[in-house]
Design a protein around this motif. Structure first.
Motif, PDB file in Angstrom:
ATOM      1  N   ASP A   1       2.137  -6.870  -3.125  1.00 40.48           N
ATOM      2  CA  ASP A   1       2.099  -5.921  -2.028  1.00 40.48           C
ATOM      3  C   ASP A   1       2.517  -4.577  -2.613  1.00 40.48           C
ATOM      4  N   GLN A   2       1.588  -3.659  -2.678  1.00 42.74           N
ATOM      5  CA  GLN A   2       1.821  -2.344  -3.263  1.00 42.74           C
ATOM      6  C   GLN A   2       2.203  -2.435  -4.742  1.00 42.74           C
TER       7      GLN A   2
ATOM      8  N   THR B   1       2.962  -1.685  -8.505  1.00 41.82           N
ATOM      9  CA  THR B   1       3.409  -0.575  -9.353  1.00 41.82           C
ATOM     10  C   THR B   1       3.407  -1.076 -10.786  1.00 41.82           C
TER      11      THR B   1
ATOM     12  N   GLU C   1      13.100  -4.419  -5.194  1.00 40.09           N
ATOM     13  CA  GLU C   1      13.145  -4.431  -3.724  1.00 40.09           C
ATOM     14  C   GLU C   1      14.295  -5.249  -3.158  1.00 40.09           C
TER      15      GLU C   1
ATOM     16  N   SER D   1       0.624  11.150  -7.240  1.00 40.08           N
ATOM     17  CA  SER D   1       1.081  11.176  -5.858  1.00 40.08           C
ATOM     18  C   SER D   1       0.521  12.366  -5.095  1.00 40.08           C
TER      19      SER D   1
ATOM     20  N   THR E   1       7.973   4.697  -8.706  1.00 37.50           N
ATOM     21  CA  THR E   1       7.532   3.996  -7.498  1.00 37.50           C
ATOM     22  C   THR E   1       6.120   4.354  -7.075  1.00 37.50           C
ATOM     23  N   ARG E   2       5.396   5.091  -7.918  1.00 40.58           N
ATOM     24  CA  ARG E   2       4.022   5.409  -7.548  1.00 40.58           C
ATOM     25  C   ARG E   2       3.185   4.128  -7.486  1.00 40.58           C
ATOM     26  N   LEU E   3       2.295   4.068  -6.492  1.00 38.89           N
ATOM     27  CA  LEU E   3       1.565   2.832  -6.229  1.00 38.89           C
ATOM     28  C   LEU E   3       0.202   2.848  -6.904  1.00 38.89           C
ATOM     29  N   CYS E   4      -0.245   1.680  -7.279  1.00 37.14           N
ATOM     30  CA  CYS E   4      -1.566   1.529  -7.882  1.00 37.14           C
ATOM     31  C   CYS E   4      -2.372   0.577  -6.998  1.00 37.14           C
TER      32      CYS E   4
ATOM     33  N   ASN F   1      -2.255   4.808  -1.004  1.00 35.59           N
ATOM     34  CA  ASN F   1      -1.294   4.881   0.100  1.00 35.59           C
ATOM     35  C   ASN F   1      -0.540   3.575   0.336  1.00 35.59           C
ATOM     36  N   GLY F   2      -0.882   2.546  -0.413  1.00 32.14           N
ATOM     37  CA  GLY F   2      -0.143   1.297  -0.316  1.00 32.14           C
ATOM     38  C   GLY F   2      -0.592   0.397   0.802  1.00 32.14           C
TER      39      GLY F   2
ATOM     40  N   HIS G   1      -3.694  -5.160  -5.121  1.00 31.80           N
ATOM     41  CA  HIS G   1      -2.898  -4.995  -3.899  1.00 31.80           C
ATOM     42  C   HIS G   1      -3.286  -6.052  -2.877  1.00 31.80           C
TER      43      HIS G   1
END
Lengths: 130, 842
Positions: free
Chosen positions: B445-446, B448, B183, B601, B475-478, B566-567, B434
């Motif tokens: 925060d979010q 991955t 980031e 996703s 970049t898929r979020l968990c 969705n983060g 998260h």
């Protein structure tokens, strides 16, 4: 004008000395040279030479003093030396190589104070620029 | 992730005769930074994190976090063991990575080496359950503004064929441009190379370093990110010359890299007792080579082209490419030209032109010209990393076997890459969840998998400082990421494989690549990330290729499920997807396979992934073994790439489904080197896997699956997904002491406390008074009971009737054999009692 062969030996390239003018001169050997130590068959049916070049110096007979002189370059079973020897390529031109000198480990055949069929092998020949 | 694709010149070398190598071993000999002796007694050897020292030689500020410490019974010895510098020392205390394996004692000899190794970093949880990394690093903003990760390239091994010094130098370069930060972006590079005789580009990503003496040198790169964070990576340059030779009396018995194993290992034999004595147990080892290609067989080493032209004025022979296969000093033969047939000596060599010693006649391209090497033996190494092509394997010695015999004996060493060592280090339980505003080490925060892996490799080991690391970029979020207790490597495998079907793998330089497996990447991603490294032809491989053909499906159905996040909110922002490949009916043969907890996703992605997995599982050519008659170190097990292969159709006994025509892609699964020490020939055996397709597509058929339902027939969220909120990380065991003063009718003055028997750290002072208003106090640390000492708190604390907790201390260590002393400086009102408790950790 005296003919001089191009067989030379030394511990360094700068120290190369012709066999003819060693402190105990050694007569020129019969020589063998191969650009490869081994061959492998390829998938296209051809054969590739692999491994480092190999050179061999062979004397039908050699005096003990001459044998002992060569021994000074390789007191053990093997030693790193520099040689100038004929190749079988490019009009049989002579080239200088760094290499490993292998002293014959088989029993030396002695006859009338001379060694018969005396052979020294040089492996891992690396071409040196001249 | 980039890799080097074979150039025409390299292919010519690989297909040339006369290839041979000389193998060497390089054992780094890091210099000593600082020596001293332990200056304290120990009541326990358990969980030692620091020690007091004296008698220092050197400058203690030269000691850097990550350096290796030898602990011995005599000067310079390591017979007691080794540990790691945890953070910058003081003039009296050296802080080390927590250890219980050393038998600490007063007066032990300490040697700090300029050596940065792979170590685990232990976690710590205090009595308030607050988690610290590497014992005392509290969470602040580390999961919002991430530390950058230096990717500097591998260590370098240089072998100068002469004597360095007196104007003789040797150069190397590094490239840190692949460095990354989550980031944010890398903004600056600052290199340091102590011992280099000259440097350039030290504030760029690509410095050049020059050395004029043999030795082991440290190279560091401080990278800074736009988020303000910075981090330093460390590498080595090992320089040999003819006065300081590497180990050459060694035989390379085996050397293998395997994707399933995750890295490389080798076995070497050493004979020389002097060289054996210099090897450190678990020591770092570089197996490297000098390589020669090319010899005298003209028909195997020639270039035929109708684009060759000649320039008389510059004595140049020109061709669009591949002329540098003819090297300086080589005599070449030119035939087929109109005016320039003959023999020439090459005096300058580039891919596009040769400069020769003899005169040329200017001639345009057009003739079909053959250029043939008459004699060549070029010393050149071919590999993946520029300037590191000579390295066969970088690893550390994991095992030794001594052979005792009347011939002097010898020792066999097993050298293994960074994957093995990460697999040999235990990690605490991992759990991240998260949180939009992270306040603890377990928050992202979010989250991955990449973020979790970064934490794993950066905060729980020293890997990010000492080896190159490249993560997936996915970049898929968990909602959460977790891994149970296991080795650092196994935990990494869990985080990679279970969430995004990725795999960690280390190459022969010990660089770590984490990639989503090629076969699980959809077509668009795969084509963008994969190139063909080389096409294997009958000029590359030997007489027999063995292909295993498995027409029977091994899997009849893939049942895949997972979750989209969705983060924002793990309670409301999760969507479950399920997919079946090929569908509800099984294939005729095979067994069912269930894959869950995957990060997804969309439904379409779930279906595509299920189809990709089905295609991969039912690969008809999972193993193709190819012997290469060449010294080919371009091929590695990672990063992922393609090779293709052409087999003459008349040599194929049955159809190989296109494998043989060069149009199908193959993945490298393993690479083995075989070195013939008698001839010096270095050959390679590579195991390949077919890139399977079904009806021309990567993904087999798949349909939307069935989500689990509850007893009412309603779709339930997966009972096991998302994962349970992660457990707090398993702490290192907390040993603590408390010292309490209960004083009736306190008066201003001093009250003696206990004498300390071991080293402590003050953790918290709690105090309250009964009656009255308050009591003002401090706690001193006294070396002599009757002499004033140092205050633990920077200013006196005021204990009211409601109580006070103090956790910030001016003097952070309680030293053995010192006395605690309570000093009451004031009171307000008429307190009847004051109770003061000092809590410490050991």
């Amino acid at each position: 004008m005296t003919y001089r062969s191009e067989f030379e030996i030394g511990l360094t390239q700068g120290g190369l000395t012709n066999l003819d003018v060693l402190s105990t001169p050694v007569v020129p050997p019969k020589w063998f040279y191969s650009s490869f130590a081994d061959t492998r068959s390829l998938g296209n049916g051809m054969t590739r030479g692999v491994g480092a070049p190999v050179a061999t110096w062979r004397w039908g007979f050699i005096k003990k003093t001459q044998r002992d002189k060569l021994r000074t370059f390789c007191p053990g079973v093997s030693a790193s030396v520099v040689i100038r020897t004929y190749t079988t390529e490019s009009l049989d031109s002579a080239k200088e190589f760094s290499c490993i000198m292998f002293w014959p480990i088989d029993a030396e055949e002695i006859n009338a104070g001379r060694r018969l069929d005396f052979t020294i092998e040089f492996r891992n020949l690396v071409l040196l620029s001249e | 992730m980039t890799y080097h694709v074979a150039t025409p010149t390299e292919l010519a070398y690989l297909r040339s005769p006369g290839q041979f190598s000389k193998i060497y071993l390089g054992f780094p000999q890091p210099s000593t930074i600082f020596t001293c002796r332990v200056n304290q007694t120990f009541t326990t050897t358990d969980m030692i994190r620091e020690f007091i020292y004296d008698g220092g030689t050197g400058t203690y500020t030269d000691i850097l976090p990550g350096m290796t410490i030898w602990v011995g019974l005599s000067a310079g010895a390591r017979d007691v063991g080794m540990c790691r510098v945890r953070k910058a020392p003081t003039s009296t205390v050296i802080y080390i990575g927590e250890t219980s394996e050393l038998d600490w004692a007063d007066d032990l000899y300490i040697t700090v080496k300029d050596d940065f190794g792979l170590w685990p970093k232990h976690m710590f949880r205090d009595i308030d359950h607050v988690v610290f990394m590497d014992y005392d690093v509290a969470y602040s903003d580390q999961h919002e503004d991430f530390d950058p990760v230096p990717v500097m390239g591998p260590d370098a091994v240089l072998f100068y064929q002469g004597t360095l010094g007196g104007g003789n130098t040797i150069q190397t370069s590094f490239d840190a441009s692949p460095s990354w930060v989550i980031e944010s972006t890398i903004t600056t590079y600052s290199w340091s190379a102590p011992g280099a005789s000259a440097t350039s580009g030290m504030s760029t990503a690509t410095p050049t370093l020059t050395y004029n003496a043999p030795g082991t040198y440290r190279v560091s790169c401080l990278i800074t990110a736009a988020n303000g964070k910075s981090f330093t990576g460390y590498r080595k340059v090992i320089v040999f010359d003819l006065t300081a030779l590497p180990v050459s009396q060694a035989l390379l018995r085996s050397c293998t890299g395997d994707v399933e194993m995750g890295g490389w290992e080798a076995e070497i034999e050493l004979y020389d007792s002097t060289e054996l004595a210099s090897i450190v147990e678990r020591g770092e080892c570089f197996i490297f080579a000098r390589d020669w290609y090319g010899s005298v067989l003209a028909e195997d080493f020639s270039l035929v082209s109708s684009s060759v032209s000649f320039v008389a004025s510059t004595k140049r022979i020109l061709n669009p490419a591949a002329l540098d296969v003819f090297t300086v000093g080589m005599t070449i033969s030119v035939s087929g030209s109109t005016s320039n047939d003959g023999e020439y000596l090459v005096v300058e060599s580039t891919p596009t032109y040769l400069v020769v010693a003899q005169a040329l006649t200017t001639e345009s391209a057009g003739d079909l010209v053959t250029i043939t090497a008459l004699y060549n033996q070029a010393e050149v190494s071919i590999g993946q990393v520029a300037g590191r092509e000579n390295i066969i394997l970088h690893g550390w010695i994991s095992a030794e076997r001594m052979i005792v015999n009347k011939k002097g004996g010898y020792a066999t060493f097993r050298v293994q890459g960074s994957n093995f060592w990460l697999d040999s280090m235990e990690g605490f339980m991992i759990g991240f969840e998260h949180n939009l505003t992270p306040t603890e080490w377990i928050h992202f925060d979010q989250p991955t998998p990449d973020k979790a892996l970064w934490n794993h490799l950066h905060w729980r080991s020293t890997a990010s400082a000492v080896i190159d690391i490249q993560l997936t970029g996915d970049t898929r979020l968990c909602g959460a990421v977790e891994a149970s207790v296991g080795s650092l490597w196994q935990q990494m495998v869990t985080m990679c494989n279970e969430y995004i079907l990725a795999r960690p793998c280390t190459d022969r330089y010990s660089r770590l690549f984490v990639q989503i497996e090629s076969e699980y990447q959809p077509a668009a991603t795969r084509s963008a990330s994969h190139s063909t490294l080389m096409q294997l032809t009958s000029a590359d491989y030997g007489e027999e290729i063995e292909a295993e053909y498995t027409p029977l499906n091994t899997v009849n159905q893939i049942s895949l499920s997972g979750m989209y996040f969705n983060g924002v909110n793990v309670d409301t922002g999760l969507v479950a997807y399920a997919s079946l490949a090929n569908g509800h009916s099984f294939k005729r043969y095979g067994h069912n396979e269930t894959i869950d907890r995957v990060v997804l996703s969309s439904q379409s992605q779930a279906n595509e992934l299920a189809g990709l997995i089905m295609t991969a599982r039912n690969n008809p050519y999972p193993t193709i073994t190819v012997p290469l008659i060449q010294d080919n170190r371009l091929l590695d097990i990672c990063p992922q790439y393609y090779v293709t292969m052409i087999v003459d159709s008349e040599n194929v006994p049955r159809s190989l489904n296109g494998i043989a025509d060069g149009s199908y892609n193959l993945f490298v699964q393993s690479v083995s080197y075989e070195f013939d020490d008698l001839t010096g020939f270095f050959s390679v055996q590579v195991t390949l896997k077919f890139e399977n397709k079904v009806n021309g597509e990567y993904a087999d058929l798949a349909v939307t699956g069935d989500l689990p339902t509850n007893d009412n027939g309603d779709v339930d969220p997966f009972p096991e997904f998302p994962p349970f909120p992660p457990f707090p990380p398993f702490p290192s065991y907390q040993a603590s002491r408390t010292y309490t003063w209960v004083i009736a009718v306190p008066t201003v003055g001093g009250i003696p406390g206990p004498k300390l028997k071991e080293m402590h750290k003050p953790l918290r002072i709690s105090a309250y008074c009964v009656g009255g208003t308050s009591v003002t106090f401090n706690i001193e640390l006294r070396s002599t009971i009757g002499t004033a000492g140092v205050d633990l708190m920077a200013s006196d604390a005021v204990a009211p009737t409601t109580g006070i907790d103090v956790s910030t201390f001016a003097y952070p260590i309680l030293i053995p054999d010192y006395w605690l002393w309570l000093d009451i400086s004031a009171k307000s009102g008429s307190p009847t009692h004051v109770v003061i408790t000092l809590a410490t950790t050991v």
